[in-house]
Structures are given as C-alpha cells and as structure tokens.
Design a protein around this motif. Structure first.
Motif, PDB file in Angstrom:
ATOM      1  N   ASP A 237       0.834  -1.198   0.000  1.00  0.00           N
ATOM      2  CA  ASP A 237       0.000   0.000   0.000  1.00  0.00           C
ATOM      3  C   ASP A 237       0.871   1.252   0.000  1.00  0.00           C
ATOM      4  OD1 ASP A 237      -2.713   1.367   0.523  1.00  0.00           O
ATOM      5  OD2 ASP A 237      -1.503   2.074   2.197  1.00  0.00           O
ATOM      6  N   TYR A 238       1.955   1.221   0.772  1.00  0.00           N
ATOM      7  CA  TYR A 238       2.876   2.360   0.784  1.00  0.00           C
ATOM      8  C   TYR A 238       3.470   2.584  -0.605  1.00  0.00           C
ATOM      9  CZ  TYR A 238       7.415   4.605   1.020  1.00  0.00           C
ATOM     10  OH  TYR A 238       8.493   5.410   0.750  1.00  0.00           O
ATOM     11  N   ARG A 239       3.911   1.502  -1.249  1.00  0.00           N
ATOM     12  CA  ARG A 239       4.531   1.641  -2.565  1.00  0.00           C
ATOM     13  C   ARG A 239       3.539   2.182  -3.592  1.00  0.00           C
ATOM     14  NH1 ARG A 239       6.950  -3.439  -1.215  1.00  0.00           N
ATOM     15  NH2 ARG A 239       5.727  -4.574  -2.771  1.00  0.00           N
ATOM     16  N   VAL A 240       2.278   1.839  -3.430  1.00  0.00           N
ATOM     17  CA  VAL A 240       1.248   2.368  -4.326  1.00  0.00           C
ATOM     18  C   VAL A 240       1.238   3.885  -4.273  1.00  0.00           C
ATOM     19  CG1 VAL A 240      -1.249   2.611  -4.628  1.00  0.00           C
ATOM     20  CG2 VAL A 240      -0.253   0.348  -4.336  1.00  0.00           C
ATOM     21  N   TRP A 241       1.228   4.433  -3.064  1.00  0.00           N
ATOM     22  CA  TRP A 241       1.059   5.879  -2.929  1.00  0.00           C
ATOM     23  C   TRP A 241       2.328   6.648  -3.252  1.00  0.00           C
ATOM     24  CZ3 TRP A 241      -3.631   6.076  -3.569  1.00  0.00           C
ATOM     25  CH2 TRP A 241      -4.532   5.268  -2.882  1.00  0.00           C
ATOM     26  N   ILE A 242       3.468   6.158  -2.855  1.00  0.00           N
ATOM     27  CA  ILE A 242       4.691   6.913  -3.141  1.00  0.00           C
ATOM     28  C   ILE A 242       4.989   6.909  -4.626  1.00  0.00           C
ATOM     29  CG2 ILE A 242       6.299   4.985  -2.780  1.00  0.00           C
ATOM     30  CD1 ILE A 242       6.826   8.690  -1.810  1.00  0.00           C
ATOM     31  N   LYS A 243       4.725   5.780  -5.298  1.00  0.00           N
ATOM     32  CA  LYS A 243       4.947   5.737  -6.741  1.00  0.00           C
ATOM     33  C   LYS A 243       3.907   6.576  -7.479  1.00  0.00           C
ATOM     34  CE  LYS A 243       7.405   1.323  -7.012  1.00  0.00           C
ATOM     35  NZ  LYS A 243       7.426  -0.051  -7.581  1.00  0.00           N
ATOM     36  N   SER A 244       2.672   6.524  -7.033  1.00  0.00           N
ATOM     37  CA  SER A 244       1.629   7.337  -7.666  1.00  0.00           C
ATOM     38  C   SER A 244       1.942   8.818  -7.525  1.00  0.00           C
ATOM     39  CB  SER A 244       0.261   7.035  -7.036  1.00  0.00           C
ATOM     40  OG  SER A 244      -0.182   5.741  -7.346  1.00  0.00           O
ATOM     41  N   LEU A 245       2.414   9.209  -6.329  1.00  0.00           N
ATOM     42  CA  LEU A 245       2.731  10.618  -6.098  1.00  0.00           C
ATOM     43  C   LEU A 245       3.836  11.094  -7.035  1.00  0.00           C
ATOM     44  CD1 LEU A 245       3.022  12.432  -2.717  1.00  0.00           C
ATOM     45  CD2 LEU A 245       4.819  12.725  -4.419  1.00  0.00           C
ATOM     46  N   ARG A 246       4.885  10.310  -7.125  1.00  0.00           N
ATOM     47  CA  ARG A 246       6.024  10.751  -7.933  1.00  0.00           C
ATOM     48  C   ARG A 246       5.713  10.672  -9.428  1.00  0.00           C
ATOM     49  NH1 ARG A 246      10.167  11.812  -4.665  1.00  0.00           N
ATOM     50  NH2 ARG A 246      11.717  11.795  -6.334  1.00  0.00           N
ATOM     51  N   ILE A 247       4.921   9.687  -9.829  1.00  0.00           N
ATOM     52  CA  ILE A 247       4.473   9.626 -11.225  1.00  0.00           C
ATOM     53  C   ILE A 247       3.616  10.849 -11.541  1.00  0.00           C
ATOM     54  CG2 ILE A 247       2.954   8.410 -12.833  1.00  0.00           C
ATOM     55  CD1 ILE A 247       3.926   5.790 -11.551  1.00  0.00           C
ATOM     56  N   GLY A 248       2.682  11.168 -10.629  1.00  0.00           N
ATOM     57  CA  GLY A 248       1.820  12.321 -10.838  1.00  0.00           C
ATOM     58  C   GLY A 248       2.603  13.617 -10.943  1.00  0.00           C
ATOM     59  N   ALA A 249       3.628  13.769 -10.105  1.00  0.00           N
ATOM     60  CA  ALA A 249       4.439  14.982 -10.134  1.00  0.00           C
ATOM     61  C   ALA A 249       5.187  15.113 -11.456  1.00  0.00           C
ATOM     62  CB  ALA A 249       5.422  14.981  -8.963  1.00  0.00           C
ATOM     63  N   VAL A 250       5.754  14.017 -11.932  1.00  0.00           N
ATOM     64  CA  VAL A 250       6.479  14.049 -13.208  1.00  0.00           C
ATOM     65  C   VAL A 250       5.523  14.355 -14.359  1.00  0.00           C
ATOM     66  CG1 VAL A 250       7.774  12.656 -14.861  1.00  0.00           C
ATOM     67  CG2 VAL A 250       8.332  12.530 -12.433  1.00  0.00           C
ATOM     68  N   VAL A 251       4.355  13.704 -14.353  1.00  0.00           N
ATOM     69  CA  VAL A 251       3.360  13.954 -15.398  1.00  0.00           C
ATOM     70  C   VAL A 251       2.950  15.428 -15.405  1.00  0.00           C
ATOM     71  CG1 VAL A 251       0.974  13.491 -16.102  1.00  0.00           C
ATOM     72  CG2 VAL A 251       2.486  11.597 -15.507  1.00  0.00           C
ATOM     73  N   ALA A 252       2.722  15.987 -14.211  1.00  0.00           N
ATOM     74  CA  ALA A 252       2.307  17.384 -14.114  1.00  0.00           C
ATOM     75  C   ALA A 252       3.372  18.330 -14.656  1.00  0.00           C
ATOM     76  CB  ALA A 252       1.981  17.731 -12.662  1.00  0.00           C
ATOM     77  N   MET A 253       4.644  18.062 -14.355  1.00  0.00           N
ATOM     78  CA  MET A 253       5.718  18.938 -14.822  1.00  0.00           C
ATOM     79  C   MET A 253       5.906  18.834 -16.332  1.00  0.00           C
ATOM     80  SD  MET A 253       8.418  18.252 -11.720  1.00  0.00           S
ATOM     81  CE  MET A 253       9.729  19.192 -12.485  1.00  0.00           C
ATOM     82  N   VAL A 254       5.888  17.623 -16.861  1.00  0.00           N
ATOM     83  CA  VAL A 254       6.027  17.448 -18.314  1.00  0.00           C
ATOM     84  C   VAL A 254       4.837  18.084 -19.031  1.00  0.00           C
ATOM     85  CG1 VAL A 254       6.084  15.749 -20.178  1.00  0.00           C
ATOM     86  CG2 VAL A 254       7.442  15.382 -18.111  1.00  0.00           C
ATOM     87  N   ALA A 255       3.643  17.900 -18.445  1.00  0.00           N
ATOM     88  CA  ALA A 255       2.439  18.470 -19.057  1.00  0.00           C
ATOM     89  C   ALA A 255       2.513  19.987 -19.109  1.00  0.00           C
ATOM     90  CB  ALA A 255       1.201  18.019 -18.280  1.00  0.00           C
ATOM     91  N   PHE A 256       3.013  20.610 -18.040  1.00  0.00           N
ATOM     92  CA  PHE A 256       3.100  22.074 -18.046  1.00  0.00           C
ATOM     93  C   PHE A 256       4.064  22.552 -19.128  1.00  0.00           C
ATOM     94  CE2 PHE A 256       5.145  26.044 -16.693  1.00  0.00           C
ATOM     95  CZ  PHE A 256       4.017  26.869 -16.661  1.00  0.00           C
ATOM     96  N   ALA A 257       5.171  21.838 -19.299  1.00  0.00           N
ATOM     97  CA  ALA A 257       6.104  22.210 -20.369  1.00  0.00           C
ATOM     98  C   ALA A 257       5.410  22.124 -21.728  1.00  0.00           C
ATOM     99  CB  ALA A 257       7.333  21.301 -20.332  1.00  0.00           C
ATOM    100  N   GLY A 258       4.619  21.059 -21.930  1.00  0.00           N
ATOM    101  CA  GLY A 258       3.882  20.924 -23.179  1.00  0.00           C
ATOM    102  C   GLY A 258       2.835  22.005 -23.350  1.00  0.00           C
ATOM    103  N   VAL A 259       2.151  22.358 -22.250  1.00  0.00           N
ATOM    104  CA  VAL A 259       1.149  23.429 -22.296  1.00  0.00           C
ATOM    105  C   VAL A 259       1.810  24.762 -22.663  1.00  0.00           C
ATOM    106  CG1 VAL A 259      -0.364  24.838 -20.855  1.00  0.00           C
ATOM    107  CG2 VAL A 259      -0.513  22.356 -20.742  1.00  0.00           C
ATOM    108  N   ALA A 260       2.964  25.031 -22.077  1.00  0.00           N
ATOM    109  CA  ALA A 260       3.649  26.303 -22.335  1.00  0.00           C
ATOM    110  C   ALA A 260       4.088  26.412 -23.789  1.00  0.00           C
ATOM    111  CB  ALA A 260       4.847  26.443 -21.400  1.00  0.00           C
ATOM    112  N   LEU A 261       4.687  25.347 -24.317  1.00  0.00           N
ATOM    113  CA  LEU A 261       5.173  25.387 -25.699  1.00  0.00           C
ATOM    114  C   LEU A 261       4.017  25.481 -26.695  1.00  0.00           C
ATOM    115  CD1 LEU A 261       8.041  22.737 -25.483  1.00  0.00           C
ATOM    116  CD2 LEU A 261       8.275  25.222 -25.669  1.00  0.00           C
TER     117      LEU A 261
END
Length: 524
Positions: A237-261
C-alpha cells in the motif's frame, strides 16, 4: 430579461461544468493504461492496485462526464437553432465521427475493460483500456476540429446564407485545431498529474498520522504495516502511494512544459486570426511591445472596462512582441488600432434583419469583456505555473520516501488538485468569450462580402422566449449542482477508502479468509 444573454449563461454554466470532467477523463485514462501495462510486464502487485484504484476513479468521472455532456448537443437545437442551421453542414462530419468512431469505440472497449477482469485474456484486456483511452483522445480531436472552425473557419463558403463545407480536408487539418489539440491534451495530463499527486499525498499523510510509517534519524522513511487494517495498509500500500505521487508529479511537470510550448504557438496564431482577442487579453489599448503584468480599470461608471479607463501599472517591455513574433521589437496592434479595422471590414451596426430581433441596427462592440479576457488569461497561466511548481516541490519533499508530517502542507496538496482544473476552465472561458461578438469568428485571410462568420446575436433560437430560457437555465443549473454533489461524494468515498474501495478482496474476513469477489465489485 434577454433570451440571448440567458442562453449564453446556460451554455456557459453547463459547458464549464462538463469540461471539469473531460480533462480528467482524458489524462487519467492514459495513466491507467500505462499502469496496467507496467503491471502486465512486471507482475508487481502495487501496479495492479494502482490500476484498479485510479481506474475506479476514472470510471466515476467518465460516467458523470457522459451524463453532463449529453445536454451540450441538445442545447444546439433548443437554444441555438439559428446557429445549428448555420454550422450544421460543417459540424455534421466531425460530430458524427466523434460519436460513431471515437465515443462508440471508447464506450465499447471501456465496457470490455470493466467487465473483462479475470474473464478476458490479459493481453486483450490490456488492449481494451488502451483502445478506450486513445479513443477518448481521438474524441477530443473531433470536438476541437468543430470548435476550431468557429475560431477560424476554413474549407467552406457561404451559400444561401449558410456555411457549406467545400473542403473536408481543410476543416480537419485546420491549423487552429492542430495547435489547440496538443494544448488541450497537455492540459488534461496536467489535471491527471495533480490528481494523482494530491490524493497520494493524502494517503501517505494518513499513514504518517496513524504511525504506520515513521522516519529514522536521517529523515528517511521506515515503512510499516497495520495489523488491524491488514492488506489495505501494508507495505505494498505504501509503494502504491509513493509511486503514484512521484508519477503524478512528473506527469504534471512534463504536461506544463507541453502546455507552455503549445500555448506559445497558439498565441502566435491568435495574433494572426483573432488579434482583438489578444489585445483584450493584454488590455493593450495602444500598439506596443510590452506584456502587462498588471493593468487596472475604472468600473465606477457602471459599465465594462474600456480603453478610456485602463491604466497600466507594470509591464515587461518586449515580452508581448516575443510571444507574438519571436522578437522583442515588432509592435503588436492595440485595441484603438484594431477597432477601426474591424468596423471597416465587418460594419459598425448589426444588419437590419429580423434574425437579430431587437438588436437589429444596433452598434456592434468588437471589444470582448476585457475583465474576463485579461484576468482569465492570467489566471490560466498562474494556476498552470503553480501546479508545475507544486509538483517540483513535491518531488523534493518526498525524496526521502514519504511526505512531511504537516497538516497544512497536506491540506495544501489536496486543494492544489483544483489548480489545474481552474487553469483549464479559465483557458476555455478566455478562448470562447474572447471571440465575442462572433459565435463564428471571421477568417481575416478571406475578403469580400461572402466571408463566413456569424454574430452571436443571430445564433439564438428565435422561437424561445426569455422566460423559457430562464426556466431551463434554473432547472439545468440545479440538476448539474446535484450531479456535482454526487460526483464529489462518490470520489471522496472511494478516495478515503483507499485501495480497498476498488479491491474488496483486500479486506479479510474475521476467520482470516479473503472475501469472495467478482467483476461487479469493481464495476459498481
């Protein structure tokens, strides 16, 4: 009461509400497909749990999106019959393809995915969620083709007072659609990334609060388990949340770069196709090169802000020219320059035609509501930027394996999920209201009296009274308010329930055996 203004409010309220579901469905669907692919290739239990948990929330949002989206097309015929008559020949193709090719495929394969757990071969079941997810993206493209034609009509000509498609390829490859599509899709991934980050932070914080996870002297996480909560709070259960959090953060940052360009490319196209919209977004009354960080207007007269009362407080010289022309010196036309150009091209008064009702012969105001365009543009950028910064901060704060034991940061992470939703909504409101007074904006590349465009004043249904529109506005708003409560309650219930809310088999019976489950426990 004015039937046109009430109809605009009705369409705005229902559409903005519906669009809260759309980006989450698009972004979260592809994330779920990727998570199931990783589980399929690695066999790791945490990825199966992630697939089912986020998949459950995806399904709730998808179903609510379908329910609220149906009303959109009904409104075309009920409140906007003249508009439907004008654009019907053009809109028929993309909307039919959206329904028959994209939405039909999406719904069919999503059904196979829902009811296919442990019944379909694993590869076929995996293919089902991929097809459903990609179909939702394709569905978005067809909708954006239709919307982009309203922003920049191509491939058509005026015949007997209505737009008739003469070049389907030009409509489907409209440069406005080709730029708007990636901007919208990246915005959807920003929503999905923030969604994963906020909810995962909440569960990691709960584990800290309940003492399941602790930290050592170096601040690194010491993962524990709960004997009373069983597998719903184990180390997986711990691994579910820590991996989801870090995946979500990376997705959000890459998405913002795509939105900006993509947003930069979209702004440059907007300067060419709808220069008044960009001038209003900048409160740029005069030609210039500076990007306004803050301008204020005087509303004491009781009307909307105009160029007579706008005061620039702070601007960055050259930045607007860079956004528009990729240099720092080329001036961008302001409102005072554009207004005479619009009036010369399209006239100063609405035609004396019964289709305009009481507005026939009145003066046309080509300046959109500056308060909406100016602050909507900045709200979109600010909320999107804050989401990306929050994602970067989250990666830093969780570098040692868990979240800080801080209640206010935890609450901030939850509320932070709303920022990308707000950015998407602000962007769409800016895009649509900035087009006024046109419902179909003219293409500035075309000349002559047969140019394709339509004033919003001519689009409303002539046989619908203001009282009838007000009644439908109140009814639909109340229904959508109820649906909003239902959506929030369902999402909150399953989010709080954790993985066990999507996988009842994780809950143990008192005798130590596992609960029997079937596909319906996941579907419902």
């Amino acid at each position: 009461m004015d039937a046109l203004e009430i109809a605009r409010w009705q369409f705005g309220i229902t559409t903005v509400y519906h669009f809260l579901m759309v980006p989450l469905t698009i972004g979260l669907g592809l994330v779920v497909a990727v998570l199931q692919t990783v589980w399929h290739r690695t066999g790791k239990e945490e990825y199966l749990r992630m697939t089912k948990f986020w998949g459950k929330l995806f399904l709730i949002n998808f179903i609510m999106g379908v329910a609220t989206g149906i009303v959109q097309e009904f409104q075309f015929g009920m409140a906007w019959s003249e508009y439907s008559r004008f654009v019907g020949d053009v809109f028929g193709a993309p909307l039919a393809m959206e329904a028959l090719l994209a939405f039909f495929v999406e719904s069919t394969f999503l059904g196979l995915w829902i009811f296919g757990w442990d019944r379909l071969p694993r590869r076929i079941h995996l293919a089902a969620i991929w097809i459903a997810s990609l179909a939702s993206i394709l569905s978005a493209y067809f909708i954006l083709v239709a919307n982009s034609w309203m922003q920049h009509p191509v491939g058509t000509e005026m015949i007997n007072g209505r737009a008739v498609m003469t070049d389907a390829w030009a409509v489907f490859t409209n440069n406005t659609a080709l730029v708007t599509f990636p901007h919208t899709i990246f915005g959807a991934f920003a929503v999905a990334g923030g969604f994963l980050l906020g909810i995962s932070w909440y569960h990691l914080y709960r584990r800290r609060q309940s003492g399941i996870d602790t930290v050592d002297a170096d601040g690194k996480v010491v993962v524990g388990e709960s004997a009373t909560l069983g597998r719903n709070r184990d180390k997986i259960d711990y691994r579910v949340w820590i991996k989801s959090l870090r995946i979500g953060a990376v997705v959000a940052m890459v998405a913002f770069a795509g939105v900006a360009l993509s947003g930069h490319a979209q702004a440059q196209l907007m300067i060419q196709q709808q220069p008044m919209k960009m001038a209003a977004a900048e409160a740029a009354c005069h030609d210039g090169t500076g990007f306004s960080l803050l301008s204020i207007g005087d509303l004491r007269s009781g009307g909307a802000t105009t160029c007579d009362d706008v005061v620039g407080v702070f601007e960055i010289p050259g930045l607007l020219s860079f956004l528009a022309h990729d240099n720092f010196t080329t001036e961008v036309k302001g409102v005072n320059t554009l207004l005479p150009e619009y009036q010369e091209k399209y006239g100063t008064h609405l035609p004396d035609n019964p289709i305009y009702g009481d507005r026939a012969g009145t003066e046309i105001n080509y300046l959109p509501v500056m308060e909406v365009t100016y602050w909507g543009f900045r709200l979109m950028i600010t909320l999107g930027g804050l989401s990306a910064v929050a994602a970067a901060v989250a990666l830093w704060l969780t570098r040692k394996g868990t979240v800080p034991q801080s209640q206010w940061i935890s609450r901030l992470a939850l509320f932070g999920m709303l920022a990308p939703f707000g950015a998407n909504s602000a962007g769409w409101i800016f895009t649509e209201m900035g087009r006024q007074p046109f419902v179909v904006a003219p293409n500035p590349s075309f000349e002559g009296i047969d140019q394709v465009f339509m004033y919003t004043a001519a689009a409303v249904s002539p046989g619908v009274s203001a009282g009838e529109m007000l009644f439908s506005l109140i009814v639909l708003t109340l229904i959508y308010a109820v649906l909003l409560v239902v959506e929030v309650v369902l999402l909150t219930r399953y989010v709080r329930g954790g993985i066990g809310s999507a996988m009842p088999e994780l809950h143990d019976r008192p005798d130590g055996s596992q609960k029997d489950t079937d596909v319906l426990s996941f579907a419902y």
